[in-house]
Design a protein around this motif. Structure first.
Motif, PDB file in Angstrom:
ATOM      1  N   PHE A  48       0.845  -1.323   0.060  1.00 24.31           N
ATOM      2  CA  PHE A  48       0.032   0.038   0.172  1.00 24.31           C
ATOM      3  C   PHE A  48       0.745   1.223  -0.053  1.00 24.31           C
ATOM      4  CE2 PHE A  48      -2.327   3.243   2.211  1.00 24.31           C
ATOM      5  CZ  PHE A  48      -3.462   3.187   1.804  1.00 24.31           C
ATOM      6  N   HIS A  49       2.042   1.117   0.880  1.00 22.16           N
ATOM      7  CA  HIS A  49       2.814   2.459   0.971  1.00 22.16           C
ATOM      8  C   HIS A  49       3.729   2.501  -0.082  1.00 22.16           C
ATOM      9  CE1 HIS A  49       0.929   3.998   4.731  1.00 22.16           C
ATOM     10  NE2 HIS A  49       0.792   2.910   5.176  1.00 22.16           N
ATOM     11  N   TYR A  50       4.121   1.332  -0.705  1.00 22.39           N
ATOM     12  CA  TYR A  50       5.032   1.402  -1.993  1.00 22.39           C
ATOM     13  C   TYR A  50       4.392   1.996  -2.954  1.00 22.39           C
ATOM     14  CZ  TYR A  50       6.844  -0.222  -6.190  1.00 22.39           C
ATOM     15  OH  TYR A  50       7.712  -0.259  -7.716  1.00 22.39           O
ATOM     16  N   ILE A  51       3.149   1.915  -3.009  1.00 23.27           N
ATOM     17  CA  ILE A  51       2.360   2.300  -4.440  1.00 23.27           C
ATOM     18  C   ILE A  51       2.310   3.712  -4.435  1.00 23.27           C
ATOM     19  CG2 ILE A  51      -0.172   2.281  -5.407  1.00 23.27           C
ATOM     20  CD1 ILE A  51      -0.441  -0.829  -4.849  1.00 23.27           C
ATOM     21  N   HIS A  52       2.051   4.067  -3.045  1.00 24.84           N
ATOM     22  CA  HIS A  52       1.931   5.555  -2.938  1.00 24.84           C
ATOM     23  C   HIS A  52       3.236   6.501  -2.896  1.00 24.84           C
ATOM     24  CE1 HIS A  52      -2.168   5.206  -0.864  1.00 24.84           C
ATOM     25  NE2 HIS A  52      -2.392   5.275  -1.911  1.00 24.84           N
ATOM     26  N   GLN A  53       4.251   5.633  -2.632  1.00 28.70           N
ATOM     27  CA  GLN A  53       5.457   6.345  -2.874  1.00 28.70           C
ATOM     28  C   GLN A  53       6.541   5.893  -4.207  1.00 28.70           C
ATOM     29  OE1 GLN A  53       7.941   4.502   0.228  1.00 28.70           O
ATOM     30  NE2 GLN A  53       6.348   4.780   1.919  1.00 28.70           N
ATOM     31  N   ASN A  54       5.609   5.369  -5.074  1.00 27.02           N
ATOM     32  CA  ASN A  54       6.377   5.185  -6.211  1.00 27.02           C
ATOM     33  C   ASN A  54       6.800   6.468  -7.003  1.00 27.02           C
ATOM     34  OD1 ASN A  54       6.540   3.835  -8.896  1.00 27.02           O
ATOM     35  ND2 ASN A  54       6.767   2.356  -7.645  1.00 27.02           N
ATOM     36  N   PRO A  55       5.907   7.219  -7.197  1.00 28.93           N
ATOM     37  CA  PRO A  55       6.224   8.623  -7.982  1.00 28.93           C
ATOM     38  C   PRO A  55       7.283   9.281  -7.412  1.00 28.93           C
ATOM     39  CG  PRO A  55       3.654   8.420  -7.612  1.00 28.93           C
ATOM     40  CD  PRO A  55       4.293   7.558  -7.083  1.00 28.93           C
ATOM     41  N   MET A  56       7.560   9.249  -5.970  1.00 23.69           N
ATOM     42  CA  MET A  56       8.632   9.900  -5.320  1.00 23.69           C
ATOM     43  C   MET A  56       9.693   9.196  -5.394  1.00 23.69           C
ATOM     44  SD  MET A  56       8.586  11.154  -1.365  1.00 23.69           S
ATOM     45  CE  MET A  56       8.713   9.602  -0.721  1.00 23.69           C
ATOM     46  N   PRO A  99      -0.553  13.821  -8.834  1.00 26.98           N
ATOM     47  CA  PRO A  99      -2.106  13.723  -8.682  1.00 26.98           C
ATOM     48  C   PRO A  99      -2.829  12.300  -9.395  1.00 26.98           C
ATOM     49  CG  PRO A  99      -1.515  15.059 -10.829  1.00 26.98           C
ATOM     50  CD  PRO A  99      -0.183  14.536  -9.938  1.00 26.98           C
ATOM     51  N   TYR A 100      -1.988  11.517  -9.892  1.00 29.49           N
ATOM     52  CA  TYR A 100      -2.637  10.461 -10.366  1.00 29.49           C
ATOM     53  C   TYR A 100      -2.299   9.226  -9.405  1.00 29.49           C
ATOM     54  CZ  TYR A 100      -2.067  13.619 -14.012  1.00 29.49           C
ATOM     55  OH  TYR A 100      -2.069  14.955 -14.510  1.00 29.49           O
ATOM     56  N   CYS A 101      -2.802   9.245  -8.154  1.00 27.60           N
ATOM     57  CA  CYS A 101      -2.434   8.238  -7.173  1.00 27.60           C
ATOM     58  C   CYS A 101      -3.526   8.358  -6.214  1.00 27.60           C
ATOM     59  CB  CYS A 101      -1.058   8.644  -6.354  1.00 27.60           C
ATOM     60  SG  CYS A 101      -0.365   7.483  -5.331  1.00 27.60           S
ATOM     61  N   SER A 102      -3.751   7.567  -5.207  1.00 28.63           N
ATOM     62  CA  SER A 102      -4.644   7.490  -4.293  1.00 28.63           C
ATOM     63  C   SER A 102      -4.403   7.928  -2.811  1.00 28.63           C
ATOM     64  CB  SER A 102      -5.294   5.914  -3.974  1.00 28.63           C
ATOM     65  OG  SER A 102      -4.446   5.349  -3.684  1.00 28.63           O
ATOM     66  N   PHE A 103      -3.044   8.302  -2.999  1.00 30.62           N
ATOM     67  CA  PHE A 103      -2.690   9.045  -1.702  1.00 30.62           C
ATOM     68  C   PHE A 103      -3.369  10.277  -1.208  1.00 30.62           C
ATOM     69  CE2 PHE A 103       0.152  12.151   0.612  1.00 30.62           C
ATOM     70  CZ  PHE A 103       0.663  11.414   1.664  1.00 30.62           C
ATOM     71  N   ASN A 104      -3.430  11.046  -2.012  1.00 30.90           N
ATOM     72  CA  ASN A 104      -4.331  12.378  -1.835  1.00 30.90           C
ATOM     73  C   ASN A 104      -5.886  12.121  -1.548  1.00 30.90           C
ATOM     74  OD1 ASN A 104      -2.196  14.400  -1.853  1.00 30.90           O
ATOM     75  ND2 ASN A 104      -2.563  14.268  -4.025  1.00 30.90           N
ATOM     76  N   ASN A 105      -6.519  11.160  -1.908  1.00 28.68           N
ATOM     77  CA  ASN A 105      -7.658  10.703  -1.346  1.00 28.68           C
ATOM     78  C   ASN A 105      -7.757  10.302  -0.004  1.00 28.68           C
ATOM     79  OD1 ASN A 105      -7.651   8.667  -4.590  1.00 28.68           O
ATOM     80  ND2 ASN A 105      -8.515  10.921  -4.241  1.00 28.68           N
ATOM     81  N   TYR A 106      -6.738   9.500   0.357  1.00 31.34           N
ATOM     82  CA  TYR A 106      -6.507   9.242   1.825  1.00 31.34           C
ATOM     83  C   TYR A 106      -6.260  10.615   2.682  1.00 31.34           C
ATOM     84  CZ  TYR A 106      -6.940   4.383   0.750  1.00 31.34           C
ATOM     85  OH  TYR A 106      -7.551   3.084   0.161  1.00 31.34           O
ATOM     86  N   PHE A 107      -5.083  11.113   2.337  1.00 32.31           N
ATOM     87  CA  PHE A 107      -4.497  12.338   2.812  1.00 32.31           C
ATOM     88  C   PHE A 107      -5.599  13.368   2.977  1.00 32.31           C
ATOM     89  CE2 PHE A 107      -2.082  16.164   2.027  1.00 32.31           C
ATOM     90  CZ  PHE A 107      -1.952  16.647   3.287  1.00 32.31           C
ATOM     91  N   LYS A 108      -6.293  13.490   2.142  1.00 36.06           N
ATOM     92  CA  LYS A 108      -7.383  14.620   1.743  1.00 36.06           C
ATOM     93  C   LYS A 108      -8.869  14.480   2.572  1.00 36.06           C
ATOM     94  CE  LYS A 108      -4.817  17.397  -1.342  1.00 36.06           C
ATOM     95  NZ  LYS A 108      -4.659  18.212  -2.589  1.00 36.06           N
TER      96      LYS A 108
END
Length: 187
Positions: free
Chosen positions: A111-119, A131-140
């Motif tokens: 789960f965290h690897y997927i969100h960290q991938n662009p970074m 913007p093309y990742c679910s991280f912001n959906n959870y964070f916001k």
């Protein structure tokens, strides 16, 4: 794939080529996921990058592998047709087989690897900048996305509070000492 199991699905462009050419392609792909895959799986996390995608999914109680396989094939081929028309190209856009890994003990890490991938790949310096990742959906705290937030929080023991989620997401980054990160989920 079996009912009530968690998987990491990923695929990339043929010859590592682009699969997302314009901003609108990302939402077009997510609409395909929503239409074709959500009847079979719950999406827990996703990340769409210029030349590949990652989905973390949980199969539903009534999961039917044959129907899912057909839906995945239709999703990728219909997306490919749209992109081929847009770009004036022909042929396959994705590698032939979408890879899947069962996540019996590694759901939280994936789960965290997927969100960290662009970074990790240097596209952005902070997860929230992609913007093309679910991280912001959870964070916001956005719950009107393709992700089943409640199920993800339950299965992966994630904080519901957005600021706690943000803090946790940055705490679990594993750097290998030379500025880059290590992982076991690379595609």
């Amino acid at each position: 794939m079996e009912p009530n199991q968690m998987y990491h699905l990923f695929n990339r462009g043929n010859n590592r080529g682009l699969v997302f050419f314009k901003d609108k392609n990302y939402s077009y792909f997510l609409n395909k996921v929503k239409r074709h895959l959500l009847p079979h799986v719950d999406v827990l996390a996703y990340c769409l990058m210029p030349n590949h995608f990652h989905l973390q999914v949980y199969t539903k109680n009534d999961f039917d592998f044959v129907a899912y396989g057909h839906a995945l094939k239709i999703m990728l081929s219909s997306y490919t047709r749209g992109i081929n028309v847009q770009e004036g190209r022909t042929g396959s856009l994705f590698q032939q087989h979408t890879k899947k890994k069962i996540l019996t003990n590694y759901g939280f890490v994936c789960f965290h690897y997927i969100h960290q991938n662009p970074m990790r790949t240097g596209l952005v310096s902070k997860m929230e900048d992609w913007p093309y990742c679910s991280f912001n959906n959870y964070f916001k705290g956005l719950h009107d996305t393709i992700c089943n937030h409640n199920l993800a929080c339950e299965l992966l023991d994630l904080p519901i509070d957005p600021s706690e989620f943000y803090d946790l997401s940055y705490q679990v980054i594993n750097y290998n000492g030379n500025g880059s990160t290590t992982d076991s989920f690379s595609s």
